[in-house]
Write a protein that holds these residues in place. Sequence first.
Motif, short mmCIF file in Angstrom:
data_model
loop_
_atom_site.label_atom_id
_atom_site.label_comp_id
_atom_site.label_asym_id
_atom_site.label_seq_id
_atom_site.Cartn_x
_atom_site.Cartn_y
_atom_site.Cartn_z
N TYR A 71 6.13 20.94 23.22
CA TYR A 71 6.87 21.97 23.97
C TYR A 71 6.08 22.62 25.11
CZ TYR A 71 11.80 22.86 23.10
OH TYR A 71 13.17 22.79 23.15
N PRO A 72 4.79 22.98 24.91
CA PRO A 72 4.08 23.62 26.03
C PRO A 72 4.05 22.75 27.29
CG PRO A 72 2.87 23.93 23.97
CD PRO A 72 4.00 22.99 23.67
N ARG A 73 3.78 21.43 27.10
CA ARG A 73 3.78 20.51 28.25
C ARG A 73 5.20 20.41 28.85
NH1 ARG A 73 3.71 14.18 27.18
NH2 ARG A 73 4.68 13.55 29.12
N PHE A 74 6.20 20.38 27.98
CA PHE A 74 7.59 20.23 28.42
C PHE A 74 8.00 21.40 29.33
CE2 PHE A 74 12.22 20.59 27.62
CZ PHE A 74 12.63 19.28 27.81
N VAL A 75 7.72 22.65 28.88
CA VAL A 75 8.16 23.80 29.68
C VAL A 75 7.31 23.95 30.96
CG1 VAL A 75 9.32 25.10 27.85
CG2 VAL A 75 6.89 25.43 28.18
N GLU A 76 6.07 23.51 30.88
CA GLU A 76 5.21 23.57 32.07
C GLU A 76 5.72 22.61 33.15
OE1 GLU A 76 0.67 22.55 32.47
OE2 GLU A 76 1.05 23.94 30.80
N GLU A 77 6.01 21.36 32.74
CA GLU A 77 6.56 20.37 33.69
C GLU A 77 7.90 20.83 34.23
OE1 GLU A 77 7.12 16.20 32.73
OE2 GLU A 77 5.11 16.08 31.90
N LEU A 78 8.67 21.44 33.36
CA LEU A 78 10.01 21.90 33.75
C LEU A 78 9.92 23.00 34.80
CD1 LEU A 78 12.99 21.39 33.09
CD2 LEU A 78 12.82 23.12 31.31
N TYR A 79 8.95 23.87 34.62
CA TYR A 79 8.73 24.96 35.60
C TYR A 79 8.37 24.36 36.95
CZ TYR A 79 6.65 29.16 37.69
OH TYR A 79 6.33 30.20 38.53
N ALA A 80 7.48 23.36 36.92
CA ALA A 80 7.06 22.73 38.18
C ALA A 80 8.24 22.06 38.88
CB ALA A 80 5.96 21.70 37.89
N ASP A 81 9.15 21.48 38.12
CA ASP A 81 10.26 20.73 38.73
C ASP A 81 11.50 21.57 39.02
OD1 ASP A 81 8.69 18.52 38.64
OD2 ASP A 81 9.70 17.56 36.95
N SER A 82 11.64 22.70 38.32
CA SER A 82 12.86 23.49 38.50
C SER A 82 12.60 24.84 39.16
CB SER A 82 13.53 23.76 37.15
OG SER A 82 12.72 24.63 36.37
N GLY A 83 11.36 25.34 39.06
CA GLY A 83 11.06 26.69 39.54
C GLY A 83 11.54 27.76 38.55
N ILE A 84 12.05 27.33 37.39
CA ILE A 84 12.54 28.31 36.39
C ILE A 84 11.56 28.32 35.22
CG2 ILE A 84 14.43 28.87 34.78
CD1 ILE A 84 16.33 27.42 36.74
N LYS A 85 11.03 29.53 34.92
CA LYS A 85 10.04 29.65 33.84
C LYS A 85 10.76 29.94 32.52
CE LYS A 85 5.35 31.39 33.33
NZ LYS A 85 4.75 30.09 33.39
N VAL A 86 10.61 29.04 31.59
CA VAL A 86 11.22 29.26 30.27
C VAL A 86 10.07 29.43 29.29
CG1 VAL A 86 12.93 28.42 28.62
CG2 VAL A 86 13.01 27.61 30.98
N GLU A 87 9.94 30.65 28.76
CA GLU A 87 8.80 30.93 27.88
C GLU A 87 9.01 30.34 26.49
OE1 GLU A 87 6.11 32.49 28.77
OE2 GLU A 87 6.68 33.63 30.58
#
Length: 373
Positions: A71-87
Amino acid sequence: MSNTIIIGGGIIGLSLGWQLAKKGINVEILERHIAGRSASWAAAGMLAPQAEMGFEDIELFYLCRKSLDMYPRFVEELYADSGIKVELEKTGCILPGFDRDDAERLRRLYDFREKIGMPVLWLTGSEAREIEPFLSPRCTGAIWIEDDAQINNRLLLDALKTAFQKCGGKLYEEHNVENINITNGKIEGVSVHGKDLKFENIIVAGGAWSKQIPGLPENLQPPVRPVKGQIINLRLNDSCRVTKVVRAPDVYLLPKSDGRLILGASVEEQGYDTDPTAGEIFRLLERGWEAVPSIYDLSIESIDVGLRPGSRDHMPIIGDSEIEGLYFATGHYRNGILLTPVTAFELSDWIASGKKSEALSGFGIERFYKETV
Ligand SMILES: Cc1cc2nc3c(=O)[nH]c(=O)nc-3n(C[C@H](O)[C@H](O)[C@H](O)COP(=O)(O)OP(=O)(O)OC[C@H]3O[C@@H](n4cnc5c(N)ncnc54)[C@H](O)[C@@H]3O)c2cc1C
């Protein structure tokens, strides 16, 4: 790279689509309603493999644990690609008991967890109330699992939708797949709005409706059924500020960072019915109130109902099939939010490289081939 179509824009379809698009694959998602508004929207967002596991689920537990670690890698990559931070919220999870029956059951669960090396603690009633002061004073003992977590699944869905499209994926909503077209054992594509569309790879990610999509040979119709779940969204206030996930007998209470306290969830065999019912709502409120009495004065914000995709053995169905280019990512039942990273990372690597995933071995549709329906 070959054209790939994903049937279903829930959390599973969106996350797979995002990962495939990132790998340069030409991928489209066809969603018959609005993406991310079915089971994935109704879900509570609990990422609690250690709290949820029963004695029989050891293989599933390891897959869930692997996914939580991703999960930590998943949300980090997602932030980079979407600009949306999901904690990823490390709320921790407490399993309280209120009578002798509960205590016996919890002790067995605790001993089993300790034996396989899970980080669990046994608490007395007063220690449990130090960790979660809103627990009922009737609590006699509890299991505490510090590293189970939770996530805002609704924000996650928004981020996935954005990331998928930013990485080049195409999302078509209001596009119902009417048929999967297979001729002489070869994928041809799908039919939508009466038109035949050509695709080389098809991924079935239709959640609780995965078995309903026409065109699949009988032995490849995933044995998935809808399992109804109702949840109540309460609004936290100063009279009740629960901060830990409380997994009490027959109910969980999940404080969300947006100020909701989710009470969930019913588990019902009611076909495709999605009406909330007085009986189940009453039961959730009663069990929730027994565990945390101060919910009594909280206002009810809304009730959500979703259909979990439950497979025959309650394990997910992820992987390829005897038809080249036909894949499945369905049957995630009660763990679809938790299992999202492992499904998306492992299956997208498999499709892109042609190399089977070891982590997913044992979870394919072939385990049902020999069974009669
Ligand atoms: C009340 C409740 C609480 C839950 N809590 C948790 C939790 O805390 N933690 C957890 O890990 N899991 C939880 N779950 C389980 C989780 O929600 C599911 O496992 C997960 O959402 C499944 O995702 P999905 O993408 O497969 O399905 P869905 O989100 O249902 O998406 C499937 C999509 O496919 C589309 N579709 C179907 N057929 C077609 C077709 N022919 N053409 C085009 N589109 C089609 C549908 O419209 C739908 O949008 C909960 C579920 C419920 C109901």
